[in-house]
Design a protein around this motif. Structure first.
Motif, short mmCIF file in Angstrom:
data_model
loop_
_atom_site.label_atom_id
_atom_site.label_comp_id
_atom_site.label_asym_id
_atom_site.label_seq_id
_atom_site.Cartn_x
_atom_site.Cartn_y
_atom_site.Cartn_z
N SER A 140 -11.00 -3.70 -42.26
CA SER A 140 -9.60 -4.06 -42.48
C SER A 140 -8.79 -2.80 -42.29
O SER A 140 -9.19 -1.71 -42.76
N ALA A 141 -7.67 -2.90 -41.60
CA ALA A 141 -6.85 -1.72 -41.34
C ALA A 141 -6.34 -1.10 -42.63
O ALA A 141 -6.06 0.11 -42.67
N ASN A 142 -6.21 -1.91 -43.68
CA ASN A 142 -5.74 -1.39 -44.96
C ASN A 142 -6.88 -0.98 -45.88
O ASN A 142 -6.64 -0.59 -47.03
N ASP A 143 -8.14 -1.09 -45.41
CA ASP A 143 -9.26 -0.61 -46.22
C ASP A 143 -9.07 0.88 -46.47
O ASP A 143 -8.84 1.65 -45.53
N PRO A 144 -9.14 1.33 -47.73
CA PRO A 144 -8.84 2.74 -48.04
C PRO A 144 -9.70 3.74 -47.26
O PRO A 144 -9.22 4.81 -46.91
N GLU A 145 -10.97 3.40 -46.98
CA GLU A 145 -11.83 4.36 -46.30
C GLU A 145 -11.52 4.45 -44.81
O GLU A 145 -11.58 5.53 -44.22
#
Length: 305
Positions: A140-145
């Motif tokens: 996911s583009a918003n995944d923190p990693e």
């Protein structure tokens, strides 16, 4: 038409401005609106961020950042699956420039709103990819990693490019990394690096996850020869070669790239890159419209007491 004629120079200048503004006929409204706002913003005229982002080195930094970002298979999958960079490269470039300059030069409310807008766009960017071990992983583009890798790649590219091809940084490299950590926080990244050593440490933690792929090779093919006007192609080749030369050897090897060389002899890129950036500066002018608008806002607030 002679390359020395006023008509050629003006045509080249219009094309150059168009490359960075998605061929807008006038200064985009969002840049003019940066003159509004109720505070100085996260940074200011004496900041390390203004010194770096107000120079010409972000042009080469943008190439380096894209090369680095491509090495994370999750980030690259999102680009491959959702980005229209091949069909609309100037639009993609303009969107990235808008976010960077909004955070750099806008007041705090505008910077927060601009980052929130990007994160909302990223909500639809999700899917699966093969990691470095060949295992299927969600992305996911918003995944923190994944977002962290993008932030690290940007920070590293802007800092390293300026160190090699730009001028002094107020407060030094640590000041730039610490200040630009704000951008990471605005994008939902916990504990972004706040010193150059932290930046290097966090980047090294991703080494086992980085890999090349067919998606990376597609992106490289595009980055080597983007659809630029003929008047800009030689200069771009110099900047691309400079970006490749500036990469860490381990990243260059993963990308399958070689530093510029004549036979076994490396070709120094500092002078040609600085020459091209100097020519671009002449074409674009000494100060961009985003910075002018920010200075107008700060002057207005200062006058109001």
């Amino acid at each position: 038409m002679s390359v020395h004629s006023p008509q050629f120079i003006e045509s080249w200048r219009r094309q150059l401005i168009g490359t960075f503004s998605n061929n807008a006929a006038e200064v985009p409204q969002w840049e003019l609106e940066l003159a509004r706002g109720s505070d100085v913003g996260h940074f200011g005229p004496d900041s390390a961020v203004w010194a770096v982002h107000g120079s010409m080195t972000p042009i080469i930094a943008g190439i380096r950042a894209l090369l680095l970002q491509a090495l994370h298979p999750g980030a690259m999958a999102g680009v491959h699956d959702f980005s229209d960079y091949k069909e609309d490269p100037l639009g993609r470039l303009a969107g990235t420039i808008r976010w960077i300059f909004t955070v750099t030069y806008g007041d705090t409310t505008t910077a927060r709103a601009g980052s929130g807008w990007v994160m909302r766009l990223h909500q639809k960017v999700h899917g699966t990819y093969l990691d470095a071990d060949g295992e299927v992983q969600p992305y996911s583009a918003n995944d923190p990693e994944i977002a962290r890798w993008v932030h690290l790649a940007f920070t590293d590219a802007f800092l390293s490019s300026h160190q090699q091809f730009g001028g002094p940084i107020p407060g030094g490299p640590d000041a730039y990394v610490a200040e630009w950590a704000v951008a990471g926080e605005l994008m939902g990244i916990p504990d972004p690096p706040r010193s150059e050593s932290e930046l290097r440490k966090q980047m090294a933690a991703y080494d086992s996850q980085l890999r090349s792929s067919e998606y990376v090779r597609e992106a490289l093919s595009f980055l080597k020869r983007p659809p630029l006007p003929a008047s800009q192609r030689l200069g771009y080749r110099v900047l691309f070669a400079g970006a490749v030369a500036s990469l860490e050897p381990r990243h260059r090897e993963l990308l399958g790239l070689r530093a510029p060389h004549l036979g076994p002899v490396p070709v120094p890129m500092t002078f040609p890159v600085k020459l091209v950036l100097g020519v671009i500066r002449l074409g674009l002018g000494p100060q961009g419209p985003s910075e002018r608008s920010a200075r107008e806002r700060i002057a207005r607030l200062s006058a109001a007491g």
